[in-house]
Design an enzyme around this catalytic site. Structure first.
Site, mmCIF file in Angstrom:
data_model
loop_
_atom_site.group_PDB
_atom_site.id
_atom_site.type_symbol
_atom_site.label_atom_id
_atom_site.label_comp_id
_atom_site.label_asym_id
_atom_site.label_seq_id
_atom_site.Cartn_x
_atom_site.Cartn_y
_atom_site.Cartn_z
ATOM 1 N N ASP B 136 15.898 -10.578 28.559
ATOM 2 C CA ASP B 136 17.165 -10.605 28.032
ATOM 3 C C ASP B 136 17.786 -11.792 27.118
ATOM 4 O OD1 ASP B 136 15.518 -8.384 27.434
ATOM 5 O OD2 ASP B 136 16.861 -6.797 27.945
ATOM 6 N N ASP B 138 21.595 -11.724 26.075
ATOM 7 C CA ASP B 138 22.646 -11.485 25.872
ATOM 8 C C ASP B 138 23.747 -12.421 25.484
ATOM 9 O OD1 ASP B 138 21.936 -8.713 27.283
ATOM 10 O OD2 ASP B 138 21.788 -10.003 28.913
#
Lengths: 103, 218
Positions: B136, B138
């Protein structure tokens, strides 16, 4: 992802579908749908392996504070802490119940 | 010098102690190397709560770091200042880096102070490859002053569809909230504070927590 399921005694209640939470690490998404009868079916998908005992404890803590309505609850957990889990579940139940008062 | 959640600190592993009295840190923590990450938690004066990343996701350990043992400190904002993604070998192929290239321009265009956290932040700080195909992105936006829910919604709309999952946290003086949740319709949003999570409708305006929340001397 690990799947867990808990079935708990619950009170028949008129609730509306509700969705709270956030799909992000350290958080979770909680969906509530009304269910006929007197059971709360809690389905959990979690990224934390071996967390069944922890989830059982969190659910018991919530039951000690509020009466669970009859419902199906679907949870997508992204390694949330027990404190975050408790807040999110209570937020979902509150929202599902509040909608009934407005209806 | 102040420490905030997500800061990376370099410290000799032997200086760390377990968060609970009477417990010990696992061997992989003590024998490991690399920076540790400042966590959002309370700690005794002179100590910083940190988390240590292991080789796998299951290996995550909380610990306490003595302030006077810190060798070096890097915050997520300074990691973004030098735009290290522009020199990354996978900048045109990895979904996380492709997304970051676009969002960096967008966030800078809005004059936001923002930073890179998570595994990519760690990679930028250490040079150790952390990205994998499912990573992901972040990010954290420093938000000392209120950002309205309308502004948040506009930002989310401009971010639009991304090549990877993006988690952007707004760092208020009291703790972090998710940009996407603040942009949504929920009356209350989850705020992660040093004293634990709470639901609030007013993440920037609350006097119940002390004014030094979120910043620790170090």
């Amino acid at each position: 992802m690990e799947t867990l399921q808990f079935t708990r005694p619950a009170q028949a209640a008129r609730i509306q579908p509700a969705l709270v939470g956030y799909v992000g690490s350290g958080d979770l998404e909680v969906m509530v749908e009304p269910l006929q009868g007197s059971q709360a079916e809690i389905h959990i998908q979690t990224s934390t392996p071996g967390s069944e005992i922890r989830w059982r404890q969190v659910i018991e803590q919530i039951e000690a504070r509020i009466a669970l309505p009859a419902m199906r609850m679907d949870i997508h957990d992204f390694a949330a802490t027990p404190g975050v889990i408790r807040l999110r579940i209570e937020q979902a139940i509150e929202l599902a119940s509040a909608m009934e008062a407005q209806a | 010098m102040n420490c905030r959640a997500h800061d990376l600190i370099w410290i000799e592993r032997g200086h760390l102690r377990a968060p609970l009295p009477g417990t010990e840190l696992p061997d992989w923590v003590v024998s490991g190397s690399g920076p540790v990450v400042v966590r959002r938690a309370n700690a005794d004066y002179g100590w910083i709560p940190v988390g240590i990343r292991g080789k796998t996701k299951a290996e995550r350990q909380a610990a306490l770091a003595p302030i006077n043992g810190i060798d070096k400190q890097v915050n997520p904002y300074s990691l973004a200042d030098t735009k290290p993604w522009l020199n990354h070998a996978e900048r045109d192929s990895h979904p996380v880096l492709m997304t970051l290239c676009r969002l960096a321009t967008l966030l800078n265009g809005h004059l936001l102070r923002w930073g890179v956290t998570g595994s990519l932040g760690y990679e930028f700080a250490t040079g150790e490859a952390q990205l994998h195909p499912e990573s992901d992105l972040d990010l954290v936006i420093d938000a000392p002053n209120p950002i309205s829910r309308e502004q948040a919604a506009t930002l989310i709309q401009m971010i639009g569809t991304t090549h990877c999952r993006v988690d952007i946290q707004l760092e208020t003086p009291w703790g972090a909230i998710a940009l996407a949740e603040w942009a949504g319709s929920s009356a209350q949003v989850l705020q992660k504070t040093n004293t634990g999570p709470r639901l609030t409708a007013t993440p920037w305006a609350d006097v119940r927590v002390s004014s030094d929340e979120g910043v620790k001397p170090c």
